[in-house]
Design an enzyme around this catalytic site. Structure first.
Site, PDB file in Angstrom:
ATOM      1  N   GLY A  71       0.799  -1.220   0.000  1.00 29.33           N
ATOM      2  CA  GLY A  71       0.000   0.000   0.000  1.00 29.33           C
ATOM      3  C   GLY A  71       0.830   1.268   0.000  1.00 29.33           C
ATOM      4  O   GLY A  71       0.490   2.252  -0.663  1.00 29.33           O
ATOM      5  N   ASN A 151      -7.908   3.758   9.146  1.00 31.64           N
ATOM      6  CA  ASN A 151      -7.331   2.533   9.693  1.00 31.64           C
ATOM      7  C   ASN A 151      -7.516   2.400  11.204  1.00 31.64           C
ATOM      8  O   ASN A 151      -7.538   1.299  11.740  1.00 31.64           O
ATOM      9  CB  ASN A 151      -5.841   2.454   9.350  1.00 31.64           C
ATOM     10  CG  ASN A 151      -5.110   3.749   9.653  1.00 31.64           C
ATOM     11  OD1 ASN A 151      -5.398   4.790   9.055  1.00 31.64           O
ATOM     12  ND2 ASN A 151      -4.167   3.708  10.569  1.00 31.64           N
ATOM     13  N   GLN A 179      -7.496  -0.385   3.778  1.00 30.43           N
ATOM     14  CA  GLN A 179      -8.240  -1.020   4.854  1.00 30.43           C
ATOM     15  C   GLN A 179      -9.613  -1.527   4.425  1.00 30.43           C
ATOM     16  O   GLN A 179     -10.191  -2.387   5.106  1.00 30.43           O
ATOM     17  CB  GLN A 179      -8.426  -0.050   6.024  1.00 30.43           C
ATOM     18  CG  GLN A 179      -7.206   0.126   6.898  1.00 30.43           C
ATOM     19  CD  GLN A 179      -6.815  -1.140   7.652  1.00 30.43           C
ATOM     20  OE1 GLN A 179      -7.527  -2.125   7.682  1.00 30.43           O
ATOM     21  NE2 GLN A 179      -5.642  -1.110   8.261  1.00 30.43           N
ATOM     22  N   HIS A 201      -1.635  -7.517   2.516  1.00 31.66           N
ATOM     23  CA  HIS A 201      -1.664  -8.145   3.834  1.00 31.66           C
ATOM     24  C   HIS A 201      -2.841  -7.689   4.697  1.00 31.66           C
ATOM     25  O   HIS A 201      -2.985  -8.106   5.839  1.00 31.66           O
ATOM     26  CB  HIS A 201      -0.331  -7.924   4.577  1.00 31.66           C
ATOM     27  CG  HIS A 201      -0.137  -6.534   5.106  1.00 31.66           C
ATOM     28  ND1 HIS A 201      -0.111  -6.254   6.451  1.00 31.66           N
ATOM     29  CD2 HIS A 201       0.059  -5.361   4.469  1.00 31.66           C
ATOM     30  CE1 HIS A 201       0.086  -4.956   6.624  1.00 31.66           C
ATOM     31  NE2 HIS A 201       0.193  -4.400   5.443  1.00 31.66           N
ATOM     32  N   THR A 237      11.545  -7.156 -12.596  1.00 24.87           N
ATOM     33  CA  THR A 237      10.849  -8.414 -12.846  1.00 24.87           C
ATOM     34  C   THR A 237       9.740  -8.610 -11.812  1.00 24.87           C
ATOM     35  O   THR A 237       9.968  -8.482 -10.614  1.00 24.87           O
ATOM     36  CB  THR A 237      11.837  -9.599 -12.781  1.00 24.87           C
ATOM     37  OG1 THR A 237      12.872  -9.370 -13.741  1.00 24.87           O
ATOM     38  CG2 THR A 237      11.136 -10.906 -13.083  1.00 24.87           C
ATOM     39  N   CYS A 322       3.197   6.016  24.055  1.00 30.28           N
ATOM     40  CA  CYS A 322       3.668   6.247  25.417  1.00 30.28           C
ATOM     41  C   CYS A 322       5.147   6.623  25.373  1.00 30.28           C
ATOM     42  O   CYS A 322       5.950   5.900  24.794  1.00 30.28           O
ATOM     43  CB  CYS A 322       3.476   4.993  26.270  1.00 30.28           C
ATOM     44  SG  CYS A 322       1.752   4.464  26.414  1.00 30.28           S
TER      45      CYS A 322
END
Length: 371
Positions: A71, A151, A179, A201, A237, A322
């Site tokens: 993406g 997302n 998403q 993915h 390729t 954090c």
């Protein structure tokens, strides 16, 4: 409690069907798809089949599908490629303040070399309004890029309406649908988009493969120059192994995208949280116009990451960071106007094809016990 995975928006497992489709490429089909002999021609056919499977999922021609490494590359090709090829027409791009870094950072790069980028606000539900975009259009505007779904919150944007606005002004329109492809119906003609990003993915294909839809007649400058692979838009390729995996994943997505099972489970999850935890939990994002698998909630007065740390068997995520004891609110929630007290307790639960009701019950009980 055994390990439970509720982070499908971060990455999905490779489905068994996808893994099976890829196996022949590991030994039987090893030729270069550009080679005109017995070893190359079958691989070329497999690559065309994969391109066709992607095209059929989003309603376009196979020639309009460019395979990429994912993406992020597809977004970079869309933004930089269009800008470099068309900057003689103007130098202004419009996007939103809640885009993924794979859009935000290319835009910042383009600003360094002369582009003007406008980042429009979103409302409390994380939605972009047509009015916000329309008022920023100038004679120098050449491109609009708005994500299909966020997302973090799953909020769906009014892409079709923005596409119609772009057509009205003669502007190119790109959407990052990383998403949403495979989770909700996506048709490039219905959405009125000229470019659309897919990430493998996120829909049960391997990492390292994606695609960019480019409407026929739209011209981009390649990011990678070399031979004429991918219709001259991406030299190198082709990664046939992963392309075949993405193609099979898209074929499988057609069978699952209308299935209401995940939405029902997500709704059940939210109902259970409200019943068991009450006012301590609030929803982030649009209550209806969001991905069917995504539930971003805040546990008020708590720290989301601390909650997740207390349930090490649970895989979920929080957009807040954090740093040395301080909490940095998720940029998306910040732009939505979520207060720090609420935002610091945010957790994104994203369900998938293999999530079960029993797993949801276990997570709710674990959260209730900790709170």
């Amino acid at each position: 409690m055994e390990k439970i995975y509720l982070d499908y928006n971060a990455s999905t497992p490779i489905s068994p069907e996808v893994a099976e489709a890829m196996k022949p490429l590991l030994d039987q089909f090893y030729g270069n798809p550009s080679a005109l002999h017995w070893a190359g021609l079958p691989v070329k056919e497999l690559l065309l089949q994969a391109r066709t499977q992607v095209a059929e999922l989003i309603g376009c021609s196979p020639r309009e599908v460019i395979f990429t490494s994912g993406g992020s590359e597809a977004n970079n090709l869309a933004l930089k490629g269009y800008y470099f090829k068309n900057r003689h027409k103007g130098n202004h791009i419009i996007t939103s303040k809640i885009e993924h870094p794979a859009i935000m950072n290319p835009c910042k790069f383009l600003e360094q070399i002369g582009a003007k980028v406008t980042y429009v606000d979103v409302d409390r539900d994380g939605k972009v309004t047509l009015e916000a975009i329309k008022k920023e259009i100038t004679e120098e505007t050449i491109l609009i890029s708005i994500m299909h779904s966020n997302n973090e919150t799953g909020t769906l944007q009014p892409i079709k309406e923005i596409g119609e606005l772009a057509q009205q002004f003669g502007l190119a329109f790109h959407t990052d649908a990383s998403q949403s492809v495979g989770k909700v119906p996506v048709n490039v003609n219905d959405l009125k988009v000229d470019m659309l990003t897919i990430a493998g993915h996120k829909l049960y294909a391997p990492k390292g493969i994606g695609a960019l839809y480019i409407r026929e007649g739209f011209h981009l400058e390649p990011l990678i120059h070399g031979a004429g692979h991918e219709f001259g838009l991406r030299a190198g390729t082709e990664n046939t192994l992963l392309a075949v995996g993405l193609g099979k994943a898209c074929e499988m997505a057609k069978q699952h995208v209308e299935d209401c099972g995940i939405k029902d489970l997500t709704d059940y999850f939210w109902i259970q949280l409200k019943e068991k935890i009450g006012n301590q939990v609030v929803l982030n994002g649009h209550p209806k116009d969001r991905l069917p698998n995504t539930l971003n909630v805040s546990f008020v007065g708590r720290v989301g990451q601390a909650l997740l740390d207390a349930i090490p068997q649970l895989a979920a995520s929080t957009g807040s960071a954090c740093h040395a004891g301080s909490i940095e609110l998720s940029p998306v929630l910040k732009e939505m106007g979520v207060s720090e007290e609420v935002g610091m307790g945010a957790i994104r639960f994203s369900l998938g094809r293999y999530t079960t009701k029993d797993e949801i019950d276990q997570v709710v009980e674990s959260i209730k016990r900790i709170l």
